[in-house]
Write a protein that holds these residues in place. Structure first.
Motif, PDB file in Angstrom:
ATOM      1  N   ASP A  16      -0.019 -15.751  -8.014  1.00 26.88           N
ATOM      2  CA  ASP A  16      -0.378 -14.110  -6.984  1.00 26.88           C
ATOM      3  C   ASP A  16      -1.819 -14.133  -6.196  1.00 26.88           C
ATOM      4  O   ASP A  16      -2.347 -14.696  -6.866  1.00 26.88           O
ATOM      5  N   HIS A  33      -2.098 -18.339   2.342  1.00 29.31           N
ATOM      6  CA  HIS A  33      -1.226 -19.102   1.934  1.00 29.31           C
ATOM      7  C   HIS A  33      -1.489 -20.908   1.775  1.00 29.31           C
ATOM      8  O   HIS A  33      -0.862 -21.402   0.851  1.00 29.31           O
ATOM      9  N   PHE A  60       8.795 -18.204  -4.258  1.00 31.90           N
ATOM     10  CA  PHE A  60       9.385 -17.442  -2.950  1.00 31.90           C
ATOM     11  C   PHE A  60      10.663 -16.138  -3.503  1.00 31.90           C
ATOM     12  O   PHE A  60      11.671 -17.518  -3.948  1.00 31.90           O
ATOM     13  N   SER A  61      10.395 -15.298  -3.619  1.00 32.17           N
ATOM     14  CA  SER A  61      11.266 -14.916  -4.593  1.00 32.17           C
ATOM     15  C   SER A  61      12.255 -13.293  -3.702  1.00 32.17           C
ATOM     16  O   SER A  61      12.387 -14.259  -2.372  1.00 32.17           O
ATOM     17  N   GLU A  63      13.354 -11.144  -3.094  1.00 30.12           N
ATOM     18  CA  GLU A  63      12.281  -9.541  -2.754  1.00 30.12           C
ATOM     19  C   GLU A  63      11.311  -9.896  -1.379  1.00 30.12           C
ATOM     20  O   GLU A  63      11.069  -9.148  -0.676  1.00 30.12           O
ATOM     21  N   ASN A  64      10.931 -11.012  -1.307  1.00 28.17           N
ATOM     22  CA  ASN A  64       9.556 -11.798  -0.278  1.00 28.17           C
ATOM     23  C   ASN A  64      10.687 -11.998   1.120  1.00 28.17           C
ATOM     24  O   ASN A  64      10.256 -11.483   1.620  1.00 28.17           O
ATOM     25  N   TRP A  65      12.004 -11.484   1.136  1.00 27.41           N
ATOM     26  CA  TRP A  65      12.385 -11.031   2.447  1.00 27.41           C
ATOM     27  C   TRP A  65      12.178 -10.079   2.945  1.00 27.41           C
ATOM     28  O   TRP A  65      11.674  -9.935   4.242  1.00 27.41           O
ATOM     29  N   ARG A  67       8.995  -8.851   3.629  1.00 28.02           N
ATOM     30  CA  ARG A  67       7.772  -9.375   4.022  1.00 28.02           C
ATOM     31  C   ARG A  67       7.825  -9.112   5.565  1.00 28.02           C
ATOM     32  O   ARG A  67       8.812 -10.017   5.867  1.00 28.02           O
ATOM     33  N   GLU A  71       4.957 -13.843   8.605  1.00 27.86           N
ATOM     34  CA  GLU A  71       4.756 -14.130   7.157  1.00 27.86           C
ATOM     35  C   GLU A  71       6.010 -15.138   6.342  1.00 27.86           C
ATOM     36  O   GLU A  71       5.117 -16.143   5.902  1.00 27.86           O
ATOM     37  N   VAL A  72       7.135 -14.694   6.931  1.00 25.32           N
ATOM     38  CA  VAL A  72       8.197 -15.674   5.857  1.00 25.32           C
ATOM     39  C   VAL A  72       8.212 -16.839   6.948  1.00 25.32           C
ATOM     40  O   VAL A  72       8.463 -18.205   6.160  1.00 25.32           O
ATOM     41  N   SER A 183       7.208  -9.111 -12.521  1.00 29.88           N
ATOM     42  CA  SER A 183       7.915  -9.221 -11.029  1.00 29.88           C
ATOM     43  C   SER A 183       9.538  -9.614 -10.937  1.00 29.88           C
ATOM     44  O   SER A 183       9.329 -10.656 -10.017  1.00 29.88           O
TER      45      SER A 183
END
Length: 227
Positions: A16, A33, A60-61, A63-65, A67, A71-72, A183
């Protein structure tokens, strides 16, 4: 205290702070990144100097979609470059790649590259497990469903159906950047893991920081609910 130092066989890290690292330097998040990938590279290279058998990274979680799309896209392109550039080094250093999560739903070219990397590193003696499109609640739900299809739903049956079933039990979980939460990462596996939360932002995390964490872990006494 028993006085006996223990070795962490399986270490997991929530990487993180890439965005904050970039923001503090007035740089685009994409640069953060990129520097985060460099930190991964240095850490993997240092594994042979530690007793760590498996390093699991939250890359990459699921939930990161949420973002921003740009950025993705940057993250996915970094993943493509990392696989291509570092695969020969993984093979040379006997690092076995393992992917956990719903990674087969990623872009077809990424899936194909990962399939190739998994096959070509299968004989490695140390494991780098990368969590891609991963969420612990979904993992546990899926494992419980599979256990029910196979018979009785027991702790052992659920554990046998987790993505990490063939990995050593999780000993130590580290989170960088000063955040103090899991998380949705390895919730089942972390039930009795030791945890270390550090203020260091991920791009600044070095093999020396990992060794400090391993030394701290070695001096802790694990009771697993006992006394």
């Amino acid at each position: 205290m028993s006085g006996e130092r223990q070795r962490a066989r399986h270490v997991a890290i929530i990487m993180d702070g890439n965005g904050r690292w970039a923001k503090r330097r007035h740089l685009p998040r994409a640069v953060g990144h990129q520097r985060g990938v460099e930190a991964v590279r240095k850490l993997v290279r240092s594994l042979s100097d530690t007793g760590v058998e498996c390093l699991t990274l939250y890359a990459f979680s699921s939930e990161n979609w949420k973002r921003p799309e740009a950025e993705v896209d940057d993250l996915m392109n970094l993943m493509r470059k990392f696989i291509k550039s570092d695969l020969p080094e993984f093979i040379a250093n006997e690092v076995r790649l393992q992917i956990i999560g719903d990674w087969r739903s990623l872009a077809p070219d990424i899936v194909a590259s990962l399939d190739d990397a998994l096959a070509r590193t299968a004989q490695g003696t140390r494991t780098l497990a990368v969590a891609l499109n991963y969420g612990a609640l979904s993992e546990i739900t899926q494992a419980a469903r599979l256990a029910a299809e196979q018979g009785a739903v027991t702790e052992a049956a659920i554990a046998a159906n987790l993505y990490t079933a063939d990995l050593p039990p999780l000993d130590l979980l580290i989170r960088t950047s000063g955040e103090v939460r899991l998380s949705n990462f390895l919730l089942w596996q972390a039930a009795y893991a030791e945890m270390i939360f550090t203020d260091v932002l991920w791009p600044d995390f070095t093999p020396a920081h990992l060794q400090d964490a391993l030394d701290e872990y070695a001096d802790r006494e694990r009771r697993f609910g006992g006394r």
